[in-house]
Design a protein around this motif. Structure first.
Motif, PDB file in Angstrom:
ATOM      1  N   GLY A 146       0.809  -1.214   0.000  1.00 38.58           N
ATOM      2  CA  GLY A 146       0.000   0.000   0.000  1.00 38.58           C
ATOM      3  C   GLY A 146       0.838   1.258   0.000  1.00 38.58           C
ATOM      4  O   GLY A 146       0.570   2.203  -0.754  1.00 38.58           O
ATOM      5  N   ARG A 147       1.846   1.263   0.834  1.00 41.50           N
ATOM      6  CA  ARG A 147       2.712   2.449   0.895  1.00 41.50           C
ATOM      7  C   ARG A 147       3.430   2.669  -0.433  1.00 41.50           C
ATOM      8  O   ARG A 147       3.454   3.768  -0.977  1.00 41.50           O
ATOM      9  N   ARG A 148       3.971   1.596  -0.974  1.00 40.89           N
ATOM     10  CA  ARG A 148       4.737   1.718  -2.219  1.00 40.89           C
ATOM     11  C   ARG A 148       3.822   2.016  -3.410  1.00 40.89           C
ATOM     12  O   ARG A 148       4.164   2.822  -4.273  1.00 40.89           O
ATOM     13  N   ALA A 149       2.657   1.372  -3.447  1.00 40.93           N
ATOM     14  CA  ALA A 149       1.712   1.626  -4.543  1.00 40.93           C
ATOM     15  C   ALA A 149       1.251   3.076  -4.522  1.00 40.93           C
ATOM     16  O   ALA A 149       1.124   3.707  -5.573  1.00 40.93           O
ATOM     17  N   ALA A 150       1.005   3.621  -3.339  1.00 40.86           N
ATOM     18  CA  ALA A 150       0.589   5.024  -3.235  1.00 40.86           C
ATOM     19  C   ALA A 150       1.689   5.948  -3.757  1.00 40.86           C
ATOM     20  O   ALA A 150       1.406   6.941  -4.436  1.00 40.86           O
ATOM     21  N   GLU A 151       2.936   5.621  -3.464  1.00 43.37           N
ATOM     22  CA  GLU A 151       4.060   6.429  -3.952  1.00 43.37           C
ATOM     23  C   GLU A 151       4.175   6.375  -5.471  1.00 43.37           C
ATOM     24  O   GLU A 151       4.520   7.366  -6.109  1.00 43.37           O
ATOM     25  N   LEU A 152       3.901   5.214  -6.042  1.00 44.59           N
ATOM     26  CA  LEU A 152       4.094   4.998  -7.477  1.00 44.59           C
ATOM     27  C   LEU A 152       2.814   5.136  -8.297  1.00 44.59           C
ATOM     28  O   LEU A 152       2.846   4.924  -9.512  1.00 44.59           O
ATOM     29  N   LEU A 153       1.713   5.488  -7.671  1.00 43.09           N
ATOM     30  CA  LEU A 153       0.399   5.397  -8.308  1.00 43.09           C
ATOM     31  C   LEU A 153       0.357   6.038  -9.694  1.00 43.09           C
ATOM     32  O   LEU A 153      -0.190   5.456 -10.624  1.00 43.09           O
ATOM     33  N   THR A 154       0.917   7.221  -9.851  1.00 41.91           N
ATOM     34  CA  THR A 154       0.882   7.897 -11.149  1.00 41.91           C
ATOM     35  C   THR A 154       2.235   7.861 -11.856  1.00 41.91           C
ATOM     36  O   THR A 154       2.403   8.485 -12.902  1.00 41.91           O
ATOM     37  N   ASP A 155       3.163   7.130 -11.305  1.00 41.01           N
ATOM     38  CA  ASP A 155       4.516   7.030 -11.860  1.00 41.01           C
ATOM     39  C   ASP A 155       4.549   6.034 -13.020  1.00 41.01           C
ATOM     40  O   ASP A 155       3.914   4.983 -12.953  1.00 41.01           O
ATOM     41  N   PRO A 156       5.294   6.330 -14.080  1.00 38.81           N
ATOM     42  CA  PRO A 156       5.395   5.384 -15.194  1.00 38.81           C
ATOM     43  C   PRO A 156       6.023   4.048 -14.789  1.00 38.81           C
ATOM     44  O   PRO A 156       5.877   3.051 -15.492  1.00 38.81           O
ATOM     45  N   GLY A 157       6.706   4.000 -13.658  1.00 39.80           N
ATOM     46  CA  GLY A 157       7.327   2.769 -13.195  1.00 39.80           C
ATOM     47  C   GLY A 157       6.367   1.813 -12.502  1.00 39.80           C
ATOM     48  O   GLY A 157       6.745   0.676 -12.191  1.00 39.80           O
ATOM     49  N   TYR A 158       5.118   2.256 -12.275  1.00 38.83           N
ATOM     50  CA  TYR A 158       4.162   1.402 -11.571  1.00 38.83           C
ATOM     51  C   TYR A 158       3.964   0.044 -12.239  1.00 38.83           C
ATOM     52  O   TYR A 158       4.020  -0.991 -11.552  1.00 38.83           O
ATOM     53  N   PRO A 159       3.730  -0.037 -13.545  1.00 43.27           N
ATOM     54  CA  PRO A 159       3.470  -1.352 -14.155  1.00 43.27           C
ATOM     55  C   PRO A 159       4.598  -2.362 -13.945  1.00 43.27           C
ATOM     56  O   PRO A 159       4.336  -3.526 -13.642  1.00 43.27           O
ATOM     57  N   SER A 160       5.835  -1.942 -14.081  1.00 44.65           N
ATOM     58  CA  SER A 160       6.937  -2.897 -13.897  1.00 44.65           C
ATOM     59  C   SER A 160       7.063  -3.285 -12.421  1.00 44.65           C
ATOM     60  O   SER A 160       7.333  -4.450 -12.101  1.00 44.65           O
ATOM     61  N   TRP A 161       6.861  -2.331 -11.516  1.00 47.40           N
ATOM     62  CA  TRP A 161       6.873  -2.641 -10.087  1.00 47.40           C
ATOM     63  C   TRP A 161       5.762  -3.636  -9.764  1.00 47.40           C
ATOM     64  O   TRP A 161       5.977  -4.627  -9.056  1.00 47.40           O
ATOM     65  N   CYS A 162       4.588  -3.396 -10.302  1.00 47.27           N
ATOM     66  CA  CYS A 162       3.434  -4.261 -10.052  1.00 47.27           C
ATOM     67  C   CYS A 162       3.704  -5.679 -10.541  1.00 47.27           C
ATOM     68  O   CYS A 162       3.399  -6.656  -9.844  1.00 47.27           O
ATOM     69  N   LEU A 163       4.289  -5.806 -11.697  1.00 46.02           N
ATOM     70  CA  LEU A 163       4.612  -7.123 -12.248  1.00 46.02           C
ATOM     71  C   LEU A 163       5.596  -7.857 -11.344  1.00 46.02           C
ATOM     72  O   LEU A 163       5.437  -9.054 -11.067  1.00 46.02           O
ATOM     73  N   GLU A 164       6.597  -7.149 -10.862  1.00 46.55           N
ATOM     74  CA  GLU A 164       7.577  -7.762  -9.953  1.00 46.55           C
ATOM     75  C   GLU A 164       6.903  -8.194  -8.656  1.00 46.55           C
ATOM     76  O   GLU A 164       7.151  -9.287  -8.148  1.00 46.55           O
ATOM     77  N   MET A 165       6.041  -7.353  -8.109  1.00 47.47           N
ATOM     78  CA  MET A 165       5.354  -7.693  -6.863  1.00 47.47           C
ATOM     79  C   MET A 165       4.394  -8.862  -7.067  1.00 47.47           C
ATOM     80  O   MET A 165       4.252  -9.718  -6.195  1.00 47.47           O
ATOM     81  N   ALA A 166       3.744  -8.917  -8.216  1.00 46.35           N
ATOM     82  CA  ALA A 166       2.816 -10.019  -8.497  1.00 46.35           C
ATOM     83  C   ALA A 166       3.558 -11.358  -8.452  1.00 46.35           C
ATOM     84  O   ALA A 166       3.013 -12.349  -7.947  1.00 46.35           O
ATOM     85  N   GLY A 167       4.771 -11.380  -8.936  1.00 46.32           N
ATOM     86  CA  GLY A 167       5.563 -12.603  -8.855  1.00 46.32           C
ATOM     87  C   GLY A 167       5.888 -12.971  -7.419  1.00 46.32           C
ATOM     88  O   GLY A 167       5.840 -14.142  -7.041  1.00 46.32           O
ATOM     89  N   ALA A 168       6.193 -11.972  -6.613  1.00 51.04           N
ATOM     90  CA  ALA A 168       6.565 -12.222  -5.219  1.00 51.04           C
ATOM     91  C   ALA A 168       5.385 -12.699  -4.378  1.00 51.04           C
ATOM     92  O   ALA A 168       5.571 -13.461  -3.431  1.00 51.04           O
ATOM     93  N   ILE A 169       4.184 -12.250  -4.707  1.00 43.81           N
ATOM     94  CA  ILE A 169       3.019 -12.619  -3.896  1.00 43.81           C
ATOM     95  C   ILE A 169       2.200 -13.747  -4.516  1.00 43.81           C
ATOM     96  O   ILE A 169       1.129 -14.087  -4.011  1.00 43.81           O
ATOM     97  N   ALA A 170       2.712 -14.332  -5.584  1.00 43.94           N
ATOM     98  CA  ALA A 170       1.987 -15.430  -6.236  1.00 43.94           C
ATOM     99  C   ALA A 170       1.630 -16.488  -5.193  1.00 43.94           C
ATOM    100  O   ALA A 170       2.456 -16.875  -4.372  1.00 43.94           O
TER     101      ALA A 170
END
Length: 163
Positions: A56-80
């Motif tokens: 939540g903290r990191r997503a809020a920081e990156l919410l409008t950042d162009p780096g959000y999609p790549s961060w999200c993909l990396e996190m999705a792998g970690a929380i699979a």
């Protein structure tokens, strides 16, 4: 984490505090590994709380950042395999989609958790989001907040041209 780990503490409150400190200090390159490690804790609820607080903290920081999609993909792998954390990450992604005025499906918002609906009703300035929540928010509180914010947004909209 287990009793074999030298940092193991049987008290979940102590472990939770350690996880929070670790997430406060972790760099982006090491976050996925830390998430994977925390999710091995035998107290799944506590581990989910620590991970979702970080997400939540990191997503809020990156919410409008162009780096959000790549961060999200990396996190999705970690929380699979962790349904709760995966759902929270999906909801952050829906919130990003709405915030960025990209195409989104109203049904996704209607079926979202109370957490997302409340967050969107309190933070979103998009009239489409507020309209959906004013009509179909899960709780009376969500519907009332959305109605109030929608009404305020409509009042502050500039009037059309004079005729």
């Amino acid at each position: 984490m287990s009793g074999d780990d030298p940092n193991w503490d049987p008290d979940e409150h102590v472990r939770f505090a350690r996880y929070r400190r670790a997430f406060d200090e972790v760099g982006p390159a090491d976050a996925a590994a830390l998430i994977t490690r925390v999710l091995t804790d035998p107290d799944k609820g506590m581990a989910n709380s620590a991970v979702c607080e970080y997400l939540g903290r990191r997503a809020a920081e990156l919410l409008t950042d162009p780096g959000y999609p790549s961060w999200c993909l990396e996190m999705a792998g970690a929380i699979a395999g962790d349904d709760f954390s995966a759902r929270r990450l999906d909801e952050w992604t829906l919130l990003r989609t709405m915030t960025m005025s990209e195409l989104w499906n109203a049904e996704d918002l209607v079926t979202a958790s109370d957490w997302l609906q409340l967050h969107a009703s309190e933070k979103s300035s998009a009239t489409a989001v507020l309209e959906v929540l004013a009509e179909s928010g899960r709780t009376r509180r969500i519907r009332n907040i959305a109605k109030s914010r929608l009404s305020a947004a409509q009042r502050s909209r500039p009037a059309g041209p004079a005729r």
